[in-house]
Each structure stands twice: as structure tokens, then as C-alpha cells.
Scaffold this active site. Sequence first.
Site, short mmCIF file in Angstrom:
data_model
loop_
_atom_site.label_atom_id
_atom_site.label_comp_id
_atom_site.label_asym_id
_atom_site.label_seq_id
_atom_site.Cartn_x
_atom_site.Cartn_y
_atom_site.Cartn_z
N HIS A 191 49.88 35.48 71.77
CA HIS A 191 51.00 34.53 71.79
C HIS A 191 52.16 35.32 72.37
O HIS A 191 52.74 36.15 71.70
CB HIS A 191 51.27 34.06 70.37
N GLU A 271 48.72 26.63 72.01
CA GLU A 271 49.12 26.12 70.68
C GLU A 271 50.64 26.03 70.58
O GLU A 271 51.26 26.79 69.84
CB GLU A 271 48.55 27.02 69.57
N GLY A 273 54.31 24.86 69.43
CA GLY A 273 54.95 24.30 68.24
C GLY A 273 56.16 23.49 68.68
O GLY A 273 56.16 22.27 68.72
N CYS A 346 78.68 28.14 51.09
CA CYS A 346 79.63 29.19 50.78
C CYS A 346 79.20 30.43 51.53
O CYS A 346 78.63 31.36 50.96
CB CYS A 346 79.66 29.42 49.27
C1 LIG Z 1 55.12 30.33 66.13
C2 LIG Z 1 53.81 30.39 66.80
C3 LIG Z 1 53.46 29.44 67.76
C4 LIG Z 1 54.42 28.36 68.22
O1 LIG Z 1 55.51 28.89 68.89
P1 LIG Z 1 56.50 27.86 69.63
O2 LIG Z 1 57.51 28.73 70.26
O3 LIG Z 1 57.04 26.97 68.58
O4 LIG Z 1 55.67 27.11 70.61
C5 LIG Z 1 52.19 29.49 68.28
N1 LIG Z 1 51.31 30.44 67.90
C6 LIG Z 1 51.61 31.38 67.00
C7 LIG Z 1 50.60 32.37 66.61
C8 LIG Z 1 52.87 31.39 66.42
O5 LIG Z 1 53.16 32.34 65.52
#
Ligand SMILES: *Cc1c(COP(=O)(O)O)cnc(C)c1O
Length: 431
Positions: A191, A271, A273, A346
Site C-alpha cells: 500500500h 483497496e 478507502g 477545550c
Molecule cells: C488505510 C489503508 C487503505 C486505504 O487508504 P485510502 O488512502 O483511504 O485509500 C488501504 N489499504 C491499507 C492496508 C490501509 O492501511
Amino acid sequence: MSQYPLQDTTFLRGLADEIGTPFLFYDAEVLRARIEAVKELTSAPGLASRYAMKASSAHLVLKQMRDSGIWIDAVSGNEILRAKRAGFPMGAEPPVVLLTADVFRDNAIDVIRDEKVLPNLGSIGQLGILAQAGYRGPVGLRVNPGFGHGHVQACDTGGPSSKHGIWIDDLPDAIAKAGSLGLPIQLLHAHVGSGPQQDEFNANVVRLAHLFGKLLPTLPDCNAVSFGGGLPHSYQDPELAADLGPLGRTLRDAQKSFSESAGREMRVEIEPGRFFVAPSATLVARVTDRKSTQPNEKGAGHDFLMVDAGFVDLVRPAMYGSFHRMTVVSEAPGPVRPWAVAGPLCESGDVFTRDDNELIQPRALPTPEPGDFLLVHDAGAYGAAMSSNYNSLGRAPQVWWNDGRAVLMSRRETLDDILASECEESLATTA
Ligand SMILES: *Cc1c(COP(=O)(O)O)cnc(C)c1O
């Protein structure tokens, strides 16, 4: 009802009267459009997409993913169980749910073993820990290839400063260890981007494809390669739709060349997010007051717009200096002026308008009256998911807007919720 109901003040006042402010408002249509874009990107044979559910693990978001045939990347035992409750099948054949973790915490190992979910490991030690716990299934190896990107340095996902994955030079040791423990390596994973520019993301994928292509002939059980997440979302300009064409070609090329060099049909995964969910939710806050500071020898003065949402609801600006677009919704807005937008906590860092150096960066906004609304856009990724009940404020409710109907998908957290885990129990251990 308008396409985007949050610009309708009557609708907004109605919702605010019903559930209070602040709240998060998800637009299912926007989510489905992003899901379609990712499905299109991975529609060729041998390609697959997972949703990195840590970005937003709300059950209605997960169900939308499930109904659309998207797989899951989870990062904890409880995330796996949330995916299971949302109807995702368990087991590793096929590995619809993947667990990616550098550290096993809480129930992670038990859930991997009980649900037979494919674990994707970020250190050599984890192989031994799993085997010791009685796990005898396939594994994935997350690699730190020595390069990568984060939208800020704290988010670097590859390179010497990243804690993630197995350093590329240690990979032969990891492969040998997995072999000696009888854990077949089914997945190679990296990643390497979290929010870089599209062309940089593509370039990273090309470099990775080269690296993994050389390894595959030595890994007879490996049937999948994942390039991770990190597909960029443009927080500055949502109209600037990412051109996913070049990435699609890169993924298809990688799938072909992996299959050739391995001598079998390989699956290539991504993958994302944030790309899936970022634009799907808006944080709705109520403007509570306006006030000003005057410049002195310590620095410039600011006009503060006080709102009832803070970094407990959306931490990205306070944590990374991230930019989020904002809209004032008011029946009679005053002149546009530079406003520093600040919340109820705060904590002097509770300011939404920040720059890369995490300094206050006032934003040109129409002047609202107390009681008007401020929308913080693109709060769907790492919004509710990173929320907290700091200051004993209850987590904000979440609303799901679908087919012209608003559904409460989580209610406001109460004091009883906050106190539910507090206790006073004697422990058996003595000194
Ligand atoms: C956080 C994460 C993602 C998603 O990252 P984004 O920047 O939200 O696309 C994908 N794979 C792994 C292993 C992650 O830790």
C-alpha cells in the site's frame, strides 16, 4: 426535493430540530457513483476491488459495498466482525474479507482462526505468532518496497519512515519463515499511496508491478497481488474527477504480466478507502457565535466563527492540517469575509480552517447569523471513523439519505453509552 437537500434550509432546519446538531449526512447516491467508478476501473477479468473499511465502517455503507460486490480490507478483529454482521462471507476461498495488520491486538488472532479470514502480515514475527496460536492457513505478505507516499509525512505508507509492512530486503527471510511454518503465501501486497496525485499513484503501481513480477515465479501458492489503497480524492475541487483510465490500463497490464511470469491466472487487487466514501458525507454544524481577537505582539488577530462541531467529529484538519471545503447555509447571509472556523472543544487546536503548517488559515465565507448552518464537505472518509467522545461529548448521529428518504443510521451517543465500559472490579493479580 433538490438533488442536494442540504442547501434547502427548510430541510436542514427540520433535520436539526429532529436530531440536533452536529450530525453527519451521507448521500447514498454519491457513494454509489464512486462504487460504480471503482467497479468500472476493475471490471476486466482478473481484477478485484476491496473497500478499506477503516475509512467508514457504518453498517449501511458496508451493506452498500456488499450489495455492489465489493470485497473488504479490514484492519482489526472487530472490523472483520462488523463486516460479517453486514453480511460479508467469511473464509479465505475466496478471501472476500482480508485482514491487514502490522500488530495483532485484542481479538484479531482469534477472529482470523475462527473465521478463517486471510491474514495479510506486516512483520516476520507475526508469522510465528500466528503459527503458535494454531493457525494453519494461507497468508499474505505486506511489503514496504522502499517507496511510497502520504498526503502528509505522518501518513507515509512506504519508505524508510513507514512502519508498515516487511522491508523489501527482509522479504526472502519472510518467505523462508512462512515456508518452514507451512503457511502458504497466497498474496503479495503493498500500500504505497495515501492521497498522492493520480500520476504519482500510477507511477508507484508501475514500479511495484516490476518488483512483484520478479518474485512471483518463486511463490508457487501466490494467486493474488494487491496494490493497496490510496486512490486520491480531490478535497479542493470535487468537480476535478480523477482520470482513472491510465490506472485501469496499468492494472490490466500488471494482471497480464503477473499471470505470464507466474504461469497461472493471477488476481490483481486495489483497496481504496477514501476514494469510495470521502465525498459521500457532509458534516452539518450549527453556527453558535462570532467573535474576534485583535493583533498584538504575539501575532495576527482573527475573526472566529464558532460552530458546534469539532475535531471529535472530523479530526483531519486538526491532525494533518487537511483542507475541507465549507459552505454557509443561511437565509440571509452577510458579506464574504475571512473566517477562522472553530469548534466547542477545550483545546486551542480545535480549528477546522488550517493550512499545511497546521496554522490557522482563515477561509472566505459569507457571514452567517448564530443559528445558521455550516457544512463541512467530504467528511465521509475518516470522519465518523476517527471520531471520539473527548470532552465527554457524545459522538454525533449519522443520517443516510437514500431515494428521497432520511434514515437515522446511528443515534447521538449518550452519557450512558460513554460510561458503559466504566467499572470498579477487583483484579486477581497481586504483587
Ligand atoms: C488505510 C489503508 C487503505 C486505504 O487508504 P485510502 O488512502 O483511504 O485509500 C488501504 N489499504 C491499507 C492496508 C490501509 O492501511
